[in-house]
Design a protein around this motif. Structure first.
Motif, mmCIF file in Angstrom:
data_model
loop_
_atom_site.group_PDB
_atom_site.id
_atom_site.type_symbol
_atom_site.label_atom_id
_atom_site.label_comp_id
_atom_site.label_asym_id
_atom_site.label_seq_id
_atom_site.Cartn_x
_atom_site.Cartn_y
_atom_site.Cartn_z
ATOM 1 N N TYR A 237 0.829 -1.198 0.000
ATOM 2 C CA TYR A 237 0.000 0.000 0.000
ATOM 3 C C TYR A 237 0.868 1.254 0.000
ATOM 4 N N LEU A 238 1.967 1.230 0.759
ATOM 5 C CA LEU A 238 2.834 2.400 0.845
ATOM 6 C C LEU A 238 3.459 2.709 -0.520
ATOM 7 N N VAL A 239 3.916 1.660 -1.235
ATOM 8 C CA VAL A 239 4.525 1.872 -2.546
ATOM 9 C C VAL A 239 3.481 2.348 -3.556
ATOM 10 N N GLU A 240 2.309 1.702 -3.557
ATOM 11 C CA GLU A 240 1.262 2.083 -4.507
ATOM 12 C C GLU A 240 0.778 3.513 -4.263
ATOM 13 N N SER A 241 0.663 3.897 -3.006
ATOM 14 C CA SER A 241 0.222 5.264 -2.723
ATOM 15 C C SER A 241 1.294 6.278 -3.106
ATOM 16 N N THR A 242 2.570 5.908 -2.955
ATOM 17 C CA THR A 242 3.656 6.798 -3.384
ATOM 18 C C THR A 242 3.636 6.978 -4.898
ATOM 19 N N LEU A 243 3.412 5.870 -5.615
ATOM 20 C CA LEU A 243 3.340 5.945 -7.076
ATOM 21 C C LEU A 243 2.139 6.783 -7.526
ATOM 22 N N LYS A 244 1.031 6.655 -6.803
ATOM 23 C CA LYS A 244 -0.150 7.441 -7.150
ATOM 24 C C LYS A 244 0.104 8.923 -6.946
ATOM 25 N N GLY A 245 0.834 9.245 -5.876
ATOM 26 C CA GLY A 245 1.198 10.644 -5.648
ATOM 27 C C GLY A 245 2.119 11.167 -6.730
ATOM 28 N N ALA A 246 3.069 10.328 -7.176
ATOM 29 C CA ALA A 246 3.972 10.740 -8.254
ATOM 30 C C ALA A 246 3.197 10.966 -9.550
ATOM 31 N N LYS A 247 2.213 10.119 -9.788
ATOM 32 C CA LYS A 247 1.403 10.265 -10.999
ATOM 33 C C LYS A 247 0.607 11.566 -10.976
ATOM 34 N N ARG A 248 0.059 11.893 -9.808
ATOM 35 C CA ARG A 248 -0.727 13.116 -9.702
ATOM 36 C C ARG A 248 0.167 14.356 -9.830
ATOM 37 N N LEU A 249 1.369 14.270 -9.263
ATOM 38 C CA LEU A 249 2.266 15.415 -9.281
ATOM 39 C C LEU A 249 2.925 15.616 -10.647
ATOM 40 N N LEU A 250 3.369 14.508 -11.261
ATOM 41 C CA LEU A 250 4.107 14.600 -12.520
ATOM 42 C C LEU A 250 3.201 14.517 -13.735
ATOM 43 N N GLY A 251 2.034 13.917 -13.559
ATOM 44 C CA GLY A 251 1.159 13.694 -14.704
ATOM 45 C C GLY A 251 1.572 12.445 -15.454
ATOM 46 N N ALA A 252 0.651 11.900 -16.233
ATOM 47 C CA ALA A 252 0.924 10.671 -16.982
ATOM 48 C C ALA A 252 0.898 10.891 -18.484
ATOM 49 N N SER A 253 0.934 12.144 -18.887
ATOM 50 C CA SER A 253 0.898 12.430 -20.322
ATOM 51 C C SER A 253 2.243 12.137 -20.962
ATOM 52 N N THR A 254 2.221 11.790 -22.230
ATOM 53 C CA THR A 254 3.431 11.524 -22.997
ATOM 54 C C THR A 254 3.555 12.537 -24.126
ATOM 55 N N CYS A 255 4.752 12.639 -24.673
ATOM 56 C CA CYS A 255 5.015 13.573 -25.777
ATOM 57 C C CYS A 255 5.497 12.784 -26.988
ATOM 58 N N PRO A 256 4.580 12.149 -27.716
ATOM 59 C CA PRO A 256 4.997 11.343 -28.869
ATOM 60 C C PRO A 256 5.564 12.221 -29.985
ATOM 61 N N LYS A 257 6.411 11.611 -30.783
ATOM 62 C CA LYS A 257 6.994 12.319 -31.914
ATOM 63 C C LYS A 257 5.920 12.593 -32.976
#
Length: 425
Positions: A237-257
């Protein structure tokens, strides 16, 4: 640009190939002294040539023949090896190099020879193992030949080492080096890692990577722990919640060519000199990539030494008819185990500079290769064969895009695949 291509020709190409195949410098010098001073000449190497050369140790002779068959599966060495197995099947334990191919062997007729089958490769492994064991091996009551645990462990390592594709191994290696450096910096064990330290690793990665990259990096941590018999450390749970926080902070969008469009292709063509062989081959790669949607891993090899006719596009994979051309491949990112053959048609566009089948046919007629298993995108200059590698193609693409006033950082080789898909939609 052209200088970079010509680095992989002549003796230099042979030496790079030999180095990639783990051949000694003494063996490489012997090959060149025999007159095999180019990849074109090396494709005609026979077992008789290797056997007659006393400057090459026996072990290196075996490796040289094996490497030649692997790189040129339709060449004289492969044909001789297959014929040797068929005519000397009762001498499976022989340690000598078999008879050579006949002097009139014609490499330009590859349909007369076939590459090593999986059964032949398996027999080679069994013969090598039996040759290293002392004395005859008795048969057990069950009718099976009991191998030594050493042989089974060696085979097991081979099977386990083949689990991942070479490109995946290279990518995982980069992830692993970052993870090991992190553990060494904190003075913590690599395996097992505590939940808190794994969250710290995620925090460390979040300072410089995107969320999707973080996911990729911690995948190697999971793999390490499973290989060592530990539980998956990410299932917390601790790892998954940390990853969820990173996703919210950094965003999950990509920049395709961005995609290469027909308009861009038209502008790029105006910058090319089709009397210049590299420009002609470059245009051929552009059109084939655009119309076939192939990835770089199929079209272009990293170098001569790393060219694999089973994976990279060779001239034997391409056939022509009145409707255009057809490319047949048995390996790709989605066909990892040669379980099927993919047939990709290339259209014939009459009187058009954008006809992919016409440009391929022109390349093959201007630069006829000595054997059909040559890389598809090769050309000959001053009796030296040059191969177009992906790195050279990418640099040439960026140069051409800059000439027409386009930001090359927004495009890559994958842009042709995206553009071709949009054009056909």
């Amino acid at each position: 640009m052209e200088d970079e291509v010509t680095l992989c020709v002549g003796e230099e190409a042979v030496r790079r190939w030999a180095h990639a195949k783990k051949l000694s410098s003494r063996t490489t010098d012997a090959i060149i002294n025999m007159g095999y001073t180019s990849m074109e000449a090396l494709s005609l190497l026979t077992e008789e040539d290797v056997t007659d050369c006393q400057d090459i140790p026996v072990g290196q002779r075996r490796l040289l023949v094996h490497s030649s068959v692997g790189t040129f599966p339709l060449g004289p060495a492969a044909a001789s090896s297959d014929r040797d197995r068929n005519t000397n099947g009762t001498n499976q334990n022989s340690a000598s190099i078999g008879p050579c191919a006949p002097q009139n062997a014609n490499c330009s007729q590859p349909d007369q020879a076939t590459g090593p089958s999986p059964e032949v490769q398996e027999n080679e492994f069994i013969r090598n193992v039996l040759g290293q064991l002392h004395g005859p091996i008795p048969t057990s009551d069950s009718g099976l030949t009991p191998f030594s645990t050493w042989a089974l462990d060696a085979r097991l390592r081979t099977l386990r080492g083949s689990m991942l594709a070479p490109s995946t191994k290279k990518t995982y290696g980069s992830y692993l080096r970052t993870y090991i450096s992190f553990c060494n910096y904190l003075g913590i064990p690599i395996v097992p890692i505590s939940t808190l330290n794994l969250c710290r690793f995620v925090a460390y990665l979040s300072l410089r990577l995107s969320f999707m990259s973080i996911r990729n990096y911690i995948s190697v941590v999971r793999l390490l722990h499973l290989e060592m018999g530990h539980n998956n450390p990410i299932d917390s749970y601790l790892v998954e919640s940390t990853l969820k926080g990173a996703k919210r902070l950094l965003g999950a969008s990509t920049c395709p060519k961005l995609p290469i469009t027909p308009l861009l292709l038209h502008k790029m063509r105006q910058t090319l000199d089709f009397h210049n062989p590299p420009d002609l081959i470059f245009w051929g790669v552009c059109l084939v990539t655009f119309f076939s949607f192939f990835r770089k891993s199929i079209l272009l090899a990293p170098s001569w030494g790393l060219f694999d006719p089973k994976k990279h596009l060779s001239r034997s994979n391409i056939s022509f008819d009145s409707s255009g051309a057809v490319i047949s491949v048995t390996w790709s990112k989605t066909i990892q185990f040669s379980e099927r053959t993919l047939l990709v048609p290339l259209p014939h566009i009459p009187d058009s500079p954008f006809c992919p089948s016409c440009i391929l046919k022109l390349i093959f007629r201007l630069y006829p290769a000595p054997t059909h298993h040559f890389p598809a995108f090769t050309y000959c200059v001053n009796s030296h064969w040059c191969i177009v590698t992906y790195n050279w193609f990418l640099q040439k693409l960026k140069h051409v895009l800059s000439l027409i006033g386009v930001d090359p950082s927004k495009y890559s080789g994958h842009s042709f695949r995206r553009g071709g898909g949009l054009f056909c939609a």
